[in-house]
Write a protein that holds these residues in place. Structure first.
Motif: not given
Length: 652
Positions: A81, A577, A579, A617-618, A620-622, A624-625
């Protein structure tokens, strides 16, 4: 174990009654997937499945050995991840291939309790906070620290003492080092631990490697020493993870999803609540960010101790009378004052080290008239000259009988860089009668005895001077030449790598009180040179971190690199997509020195790099995208092979 992003999830299978005893969590399986048999691991046994459709049956249990422990499985999922990869790719890094005969051998008996010969860790007393850190690890807590080794410190011995202290408390240890030479030194220092200590490295054969890995899994070994993948070792009751010299490029994983052992160790320390020690002579901005955030604390020596143990450091400074008296100091490759220092050390029967950034004789050539880089006519690779005068391509090996400049047509060539072999030849003439030793990537020497000799070495291949009866060892003079090769790189980590190299060189020299000198042939006004002169790696790392925070570079942000052909990169960007507030840099041509993504490309293929950037802080969002985009890409038109790296080691 499919390695496909759109299938990166667990699948449910039925277990036959005959397989019930062997089908334990962590066991290797063979299952039928999409009409073919594939390898798999059993993650868990459940009473019922959430899947409403028909389930298939496990084909067979390959081995009942629970090689994928719950802790390692959780770690592999987190690493996948974190790096936008698939869990199966991480498991391949974590669990070695099975060797059936070795697996059938009886497990070794657990080792007897280890008695710590120095429970007070007296030699660690020079480092503020070190003894408290060791006590916390022994007590079962999970402290995290960054240890800054002083110049001349016998770091393998210090780590061996800390490892022994942890084992005596009944806890396991994993220690990760960059290469085989460091591993050999640490293994020798840990010899008192006996069979409870095993090593894991790429040089071991499959039998020996799997036997040692099983010893850790079965509880026969409390300590695992190794290179990159050793950070995944299934050590029982893990109490401490040590990563030495995390800035060494040897720790950069070349296989997807390219996890760095430092980040894996951070994840594992958090998940298993074990101690973590990030150690080295220098310090990276990534480690400094952990200290600055309060997640880890400093283990450093007082300035008085550093000054006492450190060498005298000289750079090109006109105000220094030793340097300023030489009018050609900035023109000569090895100026006169450096020769004098080398001669003084040789006369005192002490070795001298000359650090050269390139191996070979003349590894890079150019046109003597227009200075255009000389290239191979077949593959456009760089041309190099051997000691016999022959010219060949460093990439394809083609021998060029005649060289003609593609720009001006001249047939005259000159050296752009001078390698270790040519340097040794020149110094051999300058210091007649003195033995000259060359140590580089092709022929490396790990240790040398004391005595007068010249050693010409490339970065990472510098021999260690063995101590004598009444001598602690070390070089009398260390000279770093061609420093432009470190400073002129167009890369985020150029200064950090230069600092790491020069601090490592200084650590091999004798203390200043014993005549030890480090000469850096670079301008004294350069910040990285000033940091080495002051011998302050912590302040330099803090400065590097502050600059990256201001400019928005890692580790202040999470950055991902997408490498591939122009079409592949364009199609991939359309699928991502991102963040909110994510930035896009590029695309630009792939930076020099970065290998193209693995795949089948034509000889004239051109590659691009695109960078995504988000706040830390973001991150993990990147990731995941990016994972979702790779899953979509696998089911449609992809445009060719692509490489996706989160926090890539090279950012040009």
């Amino acid at each position: 174990m499919l390695g496909l992003a759109h299938l990166d999830r667990p699948f449910d299978y039925l277990v036959d009654a005959d397989q019930d005893a062997q089908a334990v969590p962590g066991a290797r399986l063979r299952v039928r997937f999409s009409g073919r048999l594939v390898d798999a691991f059993l993650l868990a046994r459940l009473e019922r499945s959430e899947h409403d459709g028909k389930l298939g049956w496990i084909d067979r249990v390959v081995s009942p050995e629970p090689v994928l422990t719950p802790e390692v499985a959780q770690l592999c999922r987190s690493v996948a991840d974190r790096y936008a990869g698939t869990m199966s790719d991480v498991v391949r890094l974590a669990v070695p291939p099975r060797h059936a005969r070795t697996e059938k051998e009886e497990a070794a008996a657990p080792p007897p309790p280890f008695i710590d010969p120095d429970p007070e860790l007296t030699r660690w007393a020079a480092y503020r906070g070190a003894q408290a850190f060791a006590a916390a690890v022994a007590a079962g807590r999970a402290p995290r620290a960054a240890w800054q080794s002083t110049p001349g410190e016998d770091w393998p011995a210090r780590l061996a003492e800390l490892i022994g202290h942890t084992v005596a408390a009944g806890r396991g240890v994993i220690a990760v080092v960059p290469d085989q030479r460091d591993l050999d030194r640490l293994e020798w220092a840990c010899a008192p631990l006996g069979e409870r200590c095993v090593t894991l490295a790429a040089g071991l054969g499959p039998t020996a490697r799997y036997r040692r890995w099983l010893a850790a899994l079965r509880g026969g070994a409390d300590v695992v020493l190794g290179t990159r993948s050793a950070v995944f070792a299934p050590v029982r009751n893990l109490g401490l993870i040590v990563v030495w010299d995390d800035g060494d490029p040897s720790l950069d994983e070349p296989r997807a999803p390219y996890p760095h052992p430092r980040e894996v160790a951070v994840l594992r320390s958090h998940q298993q609540q074990c101690g973590l020690l990030l150690a080295g002579v220098s310090r990276t901005a990534e480690v400094q960010s952990l200290v600055a955030a309060g997640w880890a604390h400093d283990v450093v020596a007082e300035r008085a101790v550093v000054r006492e143990r450190g060498p005298r450091v000289l750079a090109l400074d006109e105000e220094n009378r030793v340097v300023g008296n030489d009018p050609l100091v900035r023109l000569a490759r090895v100026p006169e004052f450096a020769f004098r220092l080398a001669r003084t050390s040789l006369d005192a029967d002490r070795p001298v080290l000359i650090s050269v950034p390139r191996r070979g004789y003349l590894p890079s050539l150019s046109c003597a008239k227009c200075r255009t880089h000389a290239r191979c006519r077949a593959c456009h690779g760089p041309l190099a000259m051997a000691p016999d005068g022959s010219v060949s391509c460093r990439w394809c090996g083609r021998v060029e009988t005649s060289v003609r400049c593609a720009v001006c047509g001249s047939t005259e060539i000159r050296a752009r860089t001078v390698g270790a072999a040519r340097t040794a030849e020149e110094l051999g003439r300058a210091f007649r009668g003195v033995p000259v030793l060359t140590s580089d990537g092709a022929k490396r020497t790990d240790r040398i005895p004391g005595g007068a000799r010249l050693v010409v070495a490339t970065p990472g291949a510098e021999p260690v001077v063995e101590p004598g009866q009444d001598d602690d060892g070390g070089y009398g003079t260390v000279i770093a030449v061609d420093t432009w090769a470190h400073l002129d790189r167009e890369d985020l980590r150029a200064e950090e790598d230069a600092a790491r190299h020069w601090f490592s060189l200084g650590a091999l020299a004798r203390p200043a009180r014993d005549g030890g000198t480090l000469v850096i042939l670079a301008d004294n006004d350069i910040p990285v040179v000033q940091a080495v002169v002051r011998w302050d790696p912590v302040a330099f790392a803090a400065e590097q971190l502050a600059q990256r925070v201001e400019l928005g570079f890692p580790p202040a942000v999470t950055m991902a690199a997408v490498d591939g052909t122009a079409e592949a990169v364009r199609l991939f960007v359309d699928l991502v997509e991102l963040p909110a507030d994510a930035g896009i840099l590029g695309p630009v041509p792939l930076p020099p020195g970065v290998r193209p993504p693995p795949g089948d490309f034509g000889p004239k293929a051109e590659f691009e790099r695109l960078l995504f950037r988000v706040d830390r802080s973001r991150g993990r969002e990147l990731a995941r995208a990016l994972s979702l985009a790779q899953a979509r890409r696998a089911t449609g038109r992809d445009g060719g092979p692509l490489r996706v790296q989160v926090d890539p080691p090279t950012i040009g």
